[in-house]
Design an enzyme around this catalytic site. Structure first.
Site, PDB file in Angstrom:
ATOM      1  N   LYS A 179     -10.570 -30.797  -4.521  1.00  0.00           N
ATOM      2  CA  LYS A 179      -9.905 -31.997  -5.029  1.00  0.00           C
ATOM      3  C   LYS A 179     -10.498 -32.360  -6.381  1.00  0.00           C
ATOM      4  O   LYS A 179     -11.529 -33.013  -6.484  1.00  0.00           O
ATOM      5  CB  LYS A 179     -10.067 -33.182  -4.081  1.00  0.00           C
ATOM      6  CG  LYS A 179      -9.212 -34.397  -4.503  1.00  0.00           C
ATOM      7  CD  LYS A 179      -9.759 -35.702  -4.019  1.00  0.00           C
ATOM      8  CE  LYS A 179     -10.813 -36.280  -4.895  1.00  0.00           C
ATOM      9  NZ  LYS A 179     -10.336 -36.708  -6.246  1.00  0.00           N
ATOM     10  N   GLU A 253     -24.197 -34.248  -4.956  1.00  0.00           N
ATOM     11  CA  GLU A 253     -24.860 -34.143  -6.270  1.00  0.00           C
ATOM     12  C   GLU A 253     -24.413 -35.356  -7.062  1.00  0.00           C
ATOM     13  O   GLU A 253     -23.253 -35.467  -7.448  1.00  0.00           O
ATOM     14  CB  GLU A 253     -24.471 -32.834  -6.958  1.00  0.00           C
ATOM     15  CG  GLU A 253     -25.398 -32.475  -8.109  1.00  0.00           C
ATOM     16  CD  GLU A 253     -24.857 -32.915  -9.454  1.00  0.00           C
ATOM     17  OE1 GLU A 253     -25.198 -34.051  -9.887  1.00  0.00           O
ATOM     18  OE2 GLU A 253     -24.100 -32.159 -10.061  1.00  0.00           O
ATOM     19  N   CYS A 288     -24.089 -36.304 -15.666  1.00  0.00           N
ATOM     20  CA  CYS A 288     -25.150 -36.668 -14.739  1.00  0.00           C
ATOM     21  C   CYS A 288     -26.507 -36.203 -15.260  1.00  0.00           C
ATOM     22  O   CYS A 288     -27.543 -36.749 -14.891  1.00  0.00           O
ATOM     23  CB  CYS A 288     -24.876 -36.073 -13.364  1.00  0.00           C
ATOM     24  SG  CYS A 288     -24.727 -34.270 -13.355  1.00  0.00           S
ATOM     25  N   GLU A 389     -27.380 -46.422 -14.658  1.00  0.00           N
ATOM     26  CA  GLU A 389     -26.695 -45.301 -15.309  1.00  0.00           C
ATOM     27  C   GLU A 389     -25.488 -45.826 -16.085  1.00  0.00           C
ATOM     28  O   GLU A 389     -24.529 -46.317 -15.505  1.00  0.00           O
ATOM     29  CB  GLU A 389     -26.254 -44.271 -14.280  1.00  0.00           C
ATOM     30  CG  GLU A 389     -25.670 -43.018 -14.914  1.00  0.00           C
ATOM     31  CD  GLU A 389     -25.229 -41.990 -13.879  1.00  0.00           C
ATOM     32  OE1 GLU A 389     -25.302 -40.780 -14.190  1.00  0.00           O
ATOM     33  OE2 GLU A 389     -24.817 -42.375 -12.781  1.00  0.00           O
TER      34      GLU A 389
END
Length: 486
Positions: A179, A253, A288, A389
């Site tokens: 997906k 992750e 990331c 973040e």
């Protein structure tokens, strides 16, 4: 600005080898971030299409396991050859997905590299045998595929996830329902089409762009035996709650707030170049692996800062399809607004001194979602700027005096995906790398994942690994068989 190429964009859901153009999940206008205008309307998968894809995947998995290991290996090698022949197209599709500069085309060759590497594992032993205490029985430890796995890719990494997750899943004997995000569907769909074209069983790789509805249906589906999720921490919590419905195991992750430590004995020119690339410039900080906290030793703080700011300031900003451009827009209007709010909050709260950037770029680029590369100095590590973040082109520069202080600041975060160390003292580099709470530590190097190296996080940056033998074993489950010898 260039807004089109001679590439035909794939528009549909790849289910059982067929491209489906109508779905229960509705239609979605894909917006090109460089112009703010739609470049395609695509169908999104709903629960109905997910169900169809899982059924097709189980049929293909059973067929795949009837092939000899040599045949499966050779088909994956043929897939790598097909990817190689289409590398320029993959690079452009990647750009049209989320406006990453076409000059940043490393993800397309990475896909080929992962396929070739993991194809070599198909015909290698995955099990072992051991003696049994007090017996001469045969004791076998087998590693077998799960059957069907669901892979959820983020908008900024459909090709990377295809490489690091889909490929080892296939090598382990699984079928995959992939997906990709509705924000970046095209490169993943082309990869799925190549899988069919080279002769992999129809349905072995299904590609279904979808939003939250399709993702939830995939994770909750009882026919999905394992889920691999790449994305943000908040979404991961939603995925884990949904996976708990069937106790489906999950690999996650997730994000990071990576520390990039520059010691006084580092080569400052190299450190500044790597820090600029790994910080605000690579994918406009939307990674990331972004090194968004730059920790600099006081003895070289001013000298490094001059070089670092100069590196960031000279980024070539413009049309992502122009091969001379190195810096593009962020993914959406809402992302741009969120990042600008974070910058304004940091200024208002006095988190640090804004020395570069901080504004939206206008002029010829005003229709796109461009934000200036942004640098704050003198940042307090306890501030939101250093702890949250941003997922944008914003970095915080933090001063430190001693090695112990650098380690303490670097580890003072809930994340632990990457860390970076710049030093020409090998003993120090090794010593510091051992003490950093991160899944990957890069010494005098930028983040450069490879099929040989396991990649994943500590703490709230996730669990499980992609790449390496560890990444292959994520897609294998262990069975013990004991045979009585009487």
């Amino acid at each position: 600005m260039t807004t089109s190429t001679d590439i035909t964009l794939p528009r549909g859901l790849l289910i059982g080898g067929d491209l489906v153009t109508r779905s229960s999940g509705g239609m979605h206008d894909h917006i090109y971030p460089a112009t703010g205008r739609p470049n395609a309307t695509i169908p999104l998968a709903g629960a109905t299409e997910i169900d169809q894809a899982v059924d097709a995947a189980w049929t293909a998995h059973r067929e795949w396991m009837t092939f000899t290991p040599a045949r499966r290996r050779d088909l994956l090698v043929a897939l790598a050859d097909a990817v190689h022949e289409n590398l320029p197209e993959f690079a452009q599709l990647n750009t049209l997905d989320y406006a990453v500069p076409v000059s940043y085309a490393a993800t397309a060759p990475l896909l080929e590299e992962f396929i070739r590497h993991f194809a070599g594992y198909v015909d290698k032993p995955h099990g072992s045998s051991t003696p049994v205490s007090g017996s001469f029985d045969v004791n076998l430890i087998e590693r077998e595929p799960y059957g069907v796995v669901g892979v959820i890719a983020p908008w900024n990494g459909s090709l990377v996830v295809s490489a690091s997750c889909v490929v080892p899943a296939l090598a382990a004997g699984n079928a995959v329902v992939l997906k990709p995000s509705e924000l970046a569907p095209f490169a993943a769909l082309r990869f799925g089409e190549l899988c069919v074209r080279v002769g992999l069983p129809a349905g072995l790789v299904n590609v279904l762009p979808a939003g939250a509805e399709g993702g939830d249906a995939l994770v909750r589906h009882p026919g999905v035996r394992k889920v691999h999720f790449t994305g943000g921490t908040d979404t991961a919590r939603t995925v884990l709650r949904a996976a708990a419905t069937n106790l489906t195991p999950v690999v996650a992750e997730l994000g990071g707030k990576s520390a990039n430590i520059v010691f006084g004995d580092a080569d400052l020119d190299i450190a500044a170049a790597i820090s600029g690339h790994q910080g605000p410039l690579m994918q406009a900080g939307q990674s990331c692996a972004c090194a968004s906290r730059v920790l600099v030793q006081s003895s070289v703080y001013d000298a490094f800062l001059d070089k670092f700011v100069a590196t960031v300031a000279t980024a070539t900003i413009g049309d992502p399809l122009d091969p001379t451009v190195s810096y593009g827009p962020v993914i959406s209007e809402s992302a741009a607004n969120r990042i600008l709010r974070d910058i304004d909050d940091a200024v208002t709260q006095g988190a640090g001194e804004l020395v570069l950037g901080g504004k939206r770029i206008g002029g010829a680029l005003s229709d796109g979602y461009y934000i200036e590369p942004t640098v704050f100095t003198g940042v307090d590590n306890s501030s939101a700027l250093a702890q949250t973040e941003t997922f944008g082109p914003v970095v915080a520069v933090i001063r430190f005096d001693t090695e112990e202080e650098a380690i303490r600041i670097a580890n003072d975060t809930r994340y632990g995906l990457n860390a970076f160390v710049h030093s020409n003292d090998l003993s120090r580099a090794h010593r510091v790398a051992r003490t950093l709470e991160a899944g990957s530590v890069w010494v005098n190097h930028f983040s450069d994942i490879s099929p040989q190296g396991p990649y994943g996080g500590y703490k709230q940056s996730g669990f499980g690994r992609t790449g390496g033998l560890e990444g292959l074993q994520e897609f294998l489950q262990v069975k013990n068989i004991r045979i009585a010898m009487r």
